[in-house]
Design a protein around this motif. Structure first.
Motif, PDB file in Angstrom:
ATOM      1  N   PRO A   1       0.765  -1.048  -0.056  1.00 59.37           N
ATOM      2  CA  PRO A   1      -0.025   0.091  -0.231  1.00 59.37           C
ATOM      3  C   PRO A   1       0.867   1.367   0.143  1.00 59.37           C
ATOM      4  CG  PRO A   1      -0.989  -1.572   1.506  1.00 59.37           C
ATOM      5  CD  PRO A   1       0.263  -2.247   1.032  1.00 59.37           C
ATOM      6  N   ALA A   2       2.062   1.133   0.502  1.00 61.04           N
ATOM      7  CA  ALA A   2       2.888   2.336   0.514  1.00 61.04           C
ATOM      8  C   ALA A   2       3.278   2.915  -0.832  1.00 61.04           C
ATOM      9  CB  ALA A   2       4.151   2.222   1.190  1.00 61.04           C
ATOM     10  N   TRP A   3       3.363   1.961  -1.714  1.00 59.79           N
ATOM     11  CA  TRP A   3       3.482   2.382  -3.107  1.00 59.79           C
ATOM     12  C   TRP A   3       2.406   3.365  -3.576  1.00 59.79           C
ATOM     13  CZ3 TRP A   3       5.001  -2.868  -5.442  1.00 59.79           C
ATOM     14  CH2 TRP A   3       6.074  -3.394  -4.951  1.00 59.79           C
ATOM     15  N   LEU A   4       1.282   3.286  -3.119  1.00 59.34           N
ATOM     16  CA  LEU A   4       0.281   4.487  -3.384  1.00 59.34           C
ATOM     17  C   LEU A   4       0.639   5.830  -3.472  1.00 59.34           C
ATOM     18  CD1 LEU A   4      -2.987   2.783  -2.032  1.00 59.34           C
ATOM     19  CD2 LEU A   4      -2.590   2.949  -4.595  1.00 59.34           C
ATOM     20  N   SER A   5       1.624   6.201  -2.910  1.00 59.23           N
ATOM     21  CA  SER A   5       2.099   7.539  -2.603  1.00 59.23           C
ATOM     22  C   SER A   5       3.068   7.924  -3.625  1.00 59.23           C
ATOM     23  CB  SER A   5       2.611   7.949  -1.454  1.00 59.23           C
ATOM     24  OG  SER A   5       3.895   7.001  -1.082  1.00 59.23           O
ATOM     25  N   SER A   6       3.677   6.823  -4.652  1.00 61.60           N
ATOM     26  CA  SER A   6       4.835   6.812  -5.402  1.00 61.60           C
ATOM     27  C   SER A   6       3.938   7.188  -6.748  1.00 61.60           C
ATOM     28  CB  SER A   6       5.587   5.755  -5.454  1.00 61.60           C
ATOM     29  OG  SER A   6       6.571   5.731  -6.708  1.00 61.60           O
ATOM     30  N   PRO A   7       5.033   8.341  -7.613  1.00 62.89           N
ATOM     31  CA  PRO A   7       4.171   8.572  -9.036  1.00 62.89           C
ATOM     32  C   PRO A   7       4.901   7.433  -9.913  1.00 62.89           C
ATOM     33  CG  PRO A   7       6.069  10.001  -8.234  1.00 62.89           C
ATOM     34  CD  PRO A   7       5.611   9.112  -6.956  1.00 62.89           C
ATOM     35  N   GLU A   8       5.682   6.801  -9.484  1.00 65.83           N
ATOM     36  CA  GLU A   8       6.189   5.276 -10.142  1.00 65.83           C
ATOM     37  C   GLU A   8       5.177   4.291 -10.296  1.00 65.83           C
ATOM     38  OE1 GLU A   8       9.153   5.187 -11.919  1.00 65.83           O
ATOM     39  OE2 GLU A   8       9.877   7.461 -11.280  1.00 65.83           O
ATOM     40  N   LEU A   9       4.076   4.371  -9.660  1.00 64.29           N
ATOM     41  CA  LEU A   9       3.585   3.078  -9.586  1.00 64.29           C
ATOM     42  C   LEU A   9       2.551   2.707 -10.728  1.00 64.29           C
ATOM     43  CD1 LEU A   9       2.136   0.726  -7.723  1.00 64.29           C
ATOM     44  CD2 LEU A   9       0.622   2.187  -6.945  1.00 64.29           C
TER      45      LEU A   9
END
Length: 397
Positions: free
Chosen positions: A162-170
């Motif tokens: 879920p922490a990846w949700l804050s990344s523009p790379e996702l």
């Protein structure tokens, strides 16, 4: 218009309105097999799980910082006989300083070759790598390269955080794989708990807005223990016991809480949600996993109920005293049990309980934590008495 005519119209309208209600979404349900060392208990567990879970995601290979590669010792004959679609899971520890792409790809290709030589034909692989957000660009590059080396018929999926949700790379990362598995358990500070159903639902809804490809939700069917260290930071004990003293705080995913989430997901599934993957296949004697009875009941959407009864088997005045869980929900050992008795000349408690004898009464008190699996039984003591009142007992949770 007659009363009967009006009643007929009302019933017809009720029937038609009921037909307009959408049926719950059917979500594919799969199962992680996460044991590093397979045992004879796998045979029964796989057989009992076959009716509820369509596919198996099998821990196959792990890379540890400093320790290198480790293969899970699977039973290929059991998997071949089971016949369900297989996904090989490759675990790349998040603490690895970097990914040696050539080495990782070579290890995966060797694994696939070895599985095929044993008669196994996986339909996909899943990469489980807890990469931090700063490392997602490098991870995306690796996944794109891996995709090019794999047969087009082999599905590539990843475990996602879920922490990846804050990344523009996702969004770009998710385009490199065929599907993703969003893990919503054990992703926060363990002292805050193992799982939060409402938070998991919010994450799933957000994930469905980010990805344009199918995703699955990895749900917990297990528990862990937290060990307090001198530094104050907790150590997590899961399948493998940690040889260390001190206080252990048990955390267990609540089957009823998880079942509530599943019901909501079926009623209003997030976009692109294809199914659920349960962690993990429980074996007989697995003290930190739901029983297969409970896991199957949750997967099928059944009402959950624990029915604890006390059974006493008498032979020549000697009574064996047992707790039996006749429901489909695992439950903790009861804190206390009292029995009405007469003229006992010998009594004792078994492991996990202590016994106090007073005139006309035996009191069993729990002295350690434990769970009684659905459909299971456990002896807690014995007594040699003239009489034990079969209905004269009280159980205190």
């Amino acid at each position: 218009m007659t009363f009967i005519h009006r009643l007929s119209l009302a019933l017809a309208a009720l029937f038609l309105s009921g037909c307009d209600q959408p049926a719950p979404t059917v979500l594919d349900q799969q199962l992680y097999v996460w044991q590093r060392q397979w045992t004879p208990a796998h045979e029964g567990a796989l057989r009992q799980s076959r009716g509820d879970f369509s596919s198996l995601r099998v821990l196959a290979l792990q890379a540890f910082p400093g320790a290198g590669w480790s293969r899970a010792r699977i039973d290929a004959a059991l998997l071949k006989a089971d016949g369900r679609p297989l996904i090989a899971v490759i675990r790349l520890d998040g603490q690895l300083k970097s990914l040696d792409q050539d080495d990782v790809i070579a290890q995966i290709q060797q694994l696939l070759g070895d599985w095929q030589a044993q008669g196994l034909a996986p339909v996909g692989i899943e990469i489980d790598h807890d990469a931090g957000n700063a490392r997602l660009p490098a991870y995306r590059t690796f996944l794109a390269r891996l995709r090019q080396t794999l047969p087009a018929t082999l599905q590539l999926s990843i475990t996602a955080l879920p922490a990846w949700l804050s990344s523009p790379e996702l969004p770009e990362l998710l385009k490199t794989v065929d599907s993703s598995v969003l893990q919503v358990h054990a992703v926060s500070d363990p002292r805050q708990g193992l799982f939060d159903a409402e938070q998991a639902r919010r994450w799933a809804e957000r994930w469905g807005e980010v990805t344009a490809r199918p995703f699955y939700l990895a749900l917990p069917a297990y528990g862990v223990a937290l060990l307090t260290q001198e530094s104050g930071a907790p150590m997590v004990e899961s399948e493998v016991p940690i040889d260390r003293g001190g206080e252990r705080r048990e955390l267990l995913a609540d089957p009823q809480q998880v079942a509530g989430l599943v019901m909501k997901l079926r009623a209003e599934p997030p976009r692109h949600l294809s199914g659920l993957i349960w962690f993990r296949l429980p074996l007989v004697g697995d003290r930190r996993a739901w029983s297969l009875v409970t896991l199957g009941a949750v997967a099928r959407g059944e009402s959950l109920e624990s029915r604890l009864v006390v059974q006493m088997e008498e032979r020549d005045g000697l009574y064996d005293i047992r707790l039996v869980n006749q429901g489909n929900l695992d439950l903790p050992w009861p804190q206390r049990l009292t029995l009405a008795v007469s003229a006992c000349d010998g009594v004792d408690a078994l492991a996990g309980y202590t016994l106090q004898q007073t005139p006309g009464l035996l009191t069993f008190t729990r002295i350690q934590e434990g769970r009684l699996a659905a459909g299971a039984q456990r002896a807690i003591g014995w007594a040699r008495c003239t009489k034990i009142d079969q209905g004269g007992f009280n159980v205190y949770p």
